[in-house]
Design an enzyme around this catalytic site. Structure first.
Site, PDB file in Angstrom:
ATOM      1  N   PHE A 189     -11.508  -8.379  13.358  1.00 16.01           N
ATOM      2  CA  PHE A 189     -10.355  -8.737  12.536  1.00 16.01           C
ATOM      3  C   PHE A 189     -10.004  -7.578  11.591  1.00 16.01           C
ATOM      4  CE2 PHE A 189      -8.733 -10.609   8.519  1.00 16.01           C
ATOM      5  CZ  PHE A 189      -7.498 -11.013   9.008  1.00 16.01           C
ATOM      6  N   GLN A 190      -8.758  -7.205  11.575  1.00 17.33           N
ATOM      7  CA  GLN A 190      -8.239  -6.111  10.740  1.00 17.33           C
ATOM      8  C   GLN A 190      -8.935  -4.784  10.996  1.00 17.33           C
ATOM      9  OE1 GLN A 190      -8.076  -7.522   6.613  1.00 17.33           O
ATOM     10  NE2 GLN A 190      -5.981  -8.214   6.954  1.00 17.33           N
ATOM     11  N   GLU A 232       0.824  -1.214   0.000  1.00 18.93           N
ATOM     12  CA  GLU A 232       0.000   0.000   0.000  1.00 18.93           C
ATOM     13  C   GLU A 232       0.857   1.263   0.000  1.00 18.93           C
ATOM     14  OE1 GLU A 232      -0.497  -2.580   1.969  1.00 18.93           O
ATOM     15  OE2 GLU A 232      -2.582  -3.238   1.728  1.00 18.93           O
ATOM     16  N   LYS A 241     -17.730  -1.756   5.521  1.00 16.84           N
ATOM     17  CA  LYS A 241     -18.085  -2.728   4.481  1.00 16.84           C
ATOM     18  C   LYS A 241     -19.592  -2.726   4.217  1.00 16.84           C
ATOM     19  CE  LYS A 241     -16.795  -7.404   3.055  1.00 16.84           C
ATOM     20  NZ  LYS A 241     -16.080  -8.650   3.428  1.00 16.84           N
TER      21      LYS A 241
END
Lengths: 577, 193
Positions: free
Chosen positions: A115-116, A53, A165
């Protein structure tokens, strides 16, 4: 248009509406819906899959700085976004319009250490011009419009949009008819007339005026106006590291770069001048040296679009908040009669010849052409050959990393047009050059893009060489100025720390073989007589080429103003310490 | 105070000048964090902070008291924040400054009347009485609040909560949030100087 769209489709359409054509990114769990939608728009929205990234961020910076358009980079949540922090900080320091789009975990998981999950909005607040967390699909059209507006107007800068999301998956009928509501954001473009008159008068009556031109001139596309203004008043022009390209270096009024590694005559001219007209530079400490002794005889006029820059480092007599182009246009309207101008020109003649005299006394590039008998390959030979070839072949852009090679590239190569010299200035980000050059090469397929790196910075982001092959980019050549040291730090250790080379000797792989492994052409150069042939071969090759220049190991950048010293007290050789 | 001695020097409050900064900001998530983050970046200690709605919807007013000799640059940099509409250092301006304090004071049947009469002198209100404590609410200029606290301290303060200072410039000067709403029709170039 009244059809339902997913949030991710809205994101793509918003980008297309704003004229975005290329994005640099790496996918991952939280950003997957955006990648799913991107597939439908792939004819209009090119995605470049980067290997890291950070590479994507710098590539977007290179694209932005070489075009003036917004650069777009993408990362997923968690490490995907934290890897973007360095490019964001770099873009913040160098005022680059950058949009980072990052995926975030589902909104119902926010704050639950999912998560993440990382609080990227919190992390990037100090290194972005603005940032957003979007949890509702309805907000997307507005937020994208506002974000790009903020990134590209006023003093440009990076903006991050973090989107959960679920907001990317949810559907809505997008409302594109949005009106920006930013009561606290109204950049000033037009300079105050009274102050512009005062500045014009001061410059017209000056005996030893000097212009310092910075990044602002390039970003506002003000190079033609700067040239006309300097010519009309016959004022010598100094270009800062980021101002390089804002004024043609072969122009009789161009005198060079100031500051820590600026030419002696430039720094001396600054110390002697009676009016200092700074347009679009921010009086960085690398330019001013010891501030209390900087330009002691000068009345300072400072033009900047960011009011908080004026008076920050240097005391200013005439502050002008405004856009460099508009201020210069206004200044051009304040010029005196032709007769007065011709008197002024004859007056300027002695000032300019005085500067040129100082220049011949403190030979600028001469220091680099001294050579001992046993010298292997002096870096200056590489630059001399590059300079000659670039001038002959034309259409080049140079992207540099951070360190000695960067200063040499600023000193020893020639720049005539804006956006042809791209480097990491304020943040000093090693690893900038290779990915940024990729962004530049994509934006300018007609130009030859030279990434000039040290062996230290090159090893930080060289994985983007794979991206360059995958994307079929051919107009990129890398010159590694390989001295087996973190050279600039070594130079400081040599000069100020008793040659204690702590943590600076550096090994690397065989860079040419590494290049071959990436399906590049790789060339190793160890002798002065092979330099030109290698550069010619790089030009003759229809594809990316890396040249590993194994230069003499302990060469210094001269002149040098030691940190904290006055810029009038540059040293030009070790013996002067 | 005993505890204060254990803190490293950089964390102790000093004799720096106190500045009162008043700001109008857009009421959006994160705006306070951005605002305070800029002060933190410089390592300035915030003495008090009060935030609330202004007279105009969607615009909040912040009053910040910060210890520093160099706030001018910070005030300028606060303008860089997109959501900050107006910032003023009102330290040397004629202002009305107020602070409210709630104090839970140790009280016995014999000290109760003394506390109440002291409270009356300071125009403070008794808002709760328990068997061995009472809560007094006092509003006033920051100096007067200090005075009040000093005077009642000997009775024994069990708990204290201060709102932090709010400040308003006297007379016609100052800044109304409504001015900025009417001008907010998008991106307008406007001379600042």
């Amino acid at each position: 248009m009244s059809e339902q769209r997913t949030g991710a489709q809205i994101m793509c359409e918003a980008l297309i509406r704003e004229g975005v054509e290329v994005m640099f990114g790496v996918p991952g769990g939280a950003i997957m819906p955006f990648y799913y939608a991107m597939w439908e728009y792939r004819d209009k929205l090119r995605h470049v899959l980067c290997r890291h990234e950070q590479g994507g961020g710098h590539a977007a910076e290179g694209y932005a700085r070489s075009t003036g358009k917004i650069g777009v980079c993408i990362g997923t949540s968690g490490p995907g976004t934290t890897n973007l922090v360095t490019p964001l900080a770099d873009a913040m320091m160098d005022s680059t319009p950058l949009l980072a789009i990052t995926g975030q975990v589902f909104s119902h998981l926010l704050g639950k250490d999912a998560f993440q999950e990382t609080d990227i909005v919190g992390i990037t607040m100090p290194v972005t011009k603005h940032n957003y967390l979007v949890k509702n699909v309805e907000d997307l059209p507005y937020v994208f419009k506002e974000a790009i507006h903020i990134a590209t107007t006023g003093r440009p800068g990076p903006v991050l949009i973090d989107i959960t999301k679920d907001a990317m998956i949810a559907k809505t009928v997008p409302n594109w008819d949005v009106k920006l509501h930013l009561p606290g954001y109204k950049p000033t473009y037009t300079g105050n007339r009274r102050q512009i008159r005062e500045a014009a008068e001061m410059l017209i009556n000056a005996k030893k005026p000097l212009i310092i031109s910075g990044n602002g001139v390039i970003m506002s596309e003000a190079a033609p106006e700067l040239r006309e203004f300097a010519e009309q008043l016959s004022i010598p022009v100094v270009t800062t590291l980021h101002g390089i390209g804002s004024f043609p270096e072969d122009h009789p009024l161009s005198i060079g770069m100031p500051g820590m590694h600026g030419w002696v005559h430039v720094n001396k001219a600054i110390q002697e001048c009676d009016v200092l007209f700074n347009i679009g530079a921010r009086f960085d400490d690398r330019v001013t040296g010891k501030v209390s002794t900087f330009a002691p005889n000068a009345k300072v006029i400072h033009v900047d679009i960011d009011p908080s820059e004026i008076g920050k480092n240097v005391k200013v007599q005439v502050p002008i908040v405004g856009d460099a182009k508009q201020v210069l246009q206004a200044l051009l309207e304040e010029l005196p009669s032709a007769q007065e101008l011709s008197e002024l020109h004859s007056r300027m003649g002695s000032w300019i010849s005085h500067i040129r005299e100082m220049q011949s006394k403190h030979q600028t590039r001469q220091q680099y052409f001294k050579r001992d008998e046993n010298v292997v390959l002096p870096p200056a030979d590489v630059y001399a050959a590059l300079s000659k070839t670039m001038n002959e072949r034309g259409n080049y852009r140079v992207v540099t990393d951070v360190g000695q090679h960067q200063m040499w590239a600023a000193q020893l190569l020639d720049y005539y047009r804006p956006r042809t010299h791209i480097t990491s200035g304020g943040a000093g980000t090693m690893g900038f050059a290779v990915p940024a050059a990729m962004g530049v090469a994509i934006a300018h397929p007609e130009d030859t893009v030279w990434a000039i790196c040290g062996d230290g910075g090159f090893q930080m982001t060289n994985q983007e060489m794979a991206t360059i092959i995958q994307e079929g980019i051919k107009n990129i050549k890398i010159a590694v100025i390989n001295n087996g040291y973190l050279g600039m730090v070594r130079q400081w250790q040599e000069l100020f720390e008793n040659k204690r080379y702590s943590g600076t000797p550096l090994s690397g792989p065989n860079f040419a073989k590494l290049a071959e492994a990436y399906y590049w052409k790789g060339i190793t150069v160890e002798r002065p007589e092979d330099v030109q042939a290698a550069i010619d071969e790089a030009y003759a090759t229809d594809g990316p080429v890396l040249i590993d220049f194994r230069v003499e190991r302990e060469v210094n950048v001269w002149p040098m103003v030691p940190q904290g010293a006055s810029i009038g007290d540059a040293i030009t050789d070790v013996s002067e310490l | 105070m005993r505890f204060a001695l254990l803190r490293p020097k950089s964390l102790r409050s000093s004799a720096l000048k106190k500045h009162t900064i008043v700001a109008l900001v857009q009421d959006r998530p994160g705006v306070l964090s951005r605002f305070v983050g800029l002060i933190r970046r410089r390592g300035f200690n915030i003495e008090s902070l009060a935030v609330g709605h202004s007279e105009t919807p969607e615009i909040s007013r912040i009053t910040l008291v910060v210890e520093s000799d160099h706030v001018e640059q910070v005030v300028k940099q606060l303008y860089r924040l997109i959501e900050v509409i107006k910032v003023s250092d009102v330290t040397d301006d004629p202002t009305v400054e107020r602070e409210m304090v709630l104090v839970k004071i140790h009280s016995t049947p014999t000290t109760r009347t003394d506390i109440i009469s002291l409270a009356n002198v300071f125009n403070a209100k008794v808002v709760d009485i328990g068997t061995n404590s009472m809560i007094v609410e006092m509003t006033g200029a920051p100096g007067k609040v200090e005075n009040f606290i000093d005077v009642i301290r000997p009775f024994g303060i069990k708990e204290m909560m201060r709102t932090g200072r709010i400040a308003m410039v006297r007379g016609a000067r100052g800044h109304q949030a409504s001015e900025y709403v009417e001008a907010s029709n998008g991106h307008v170039a406007q001379p600042l100087n």
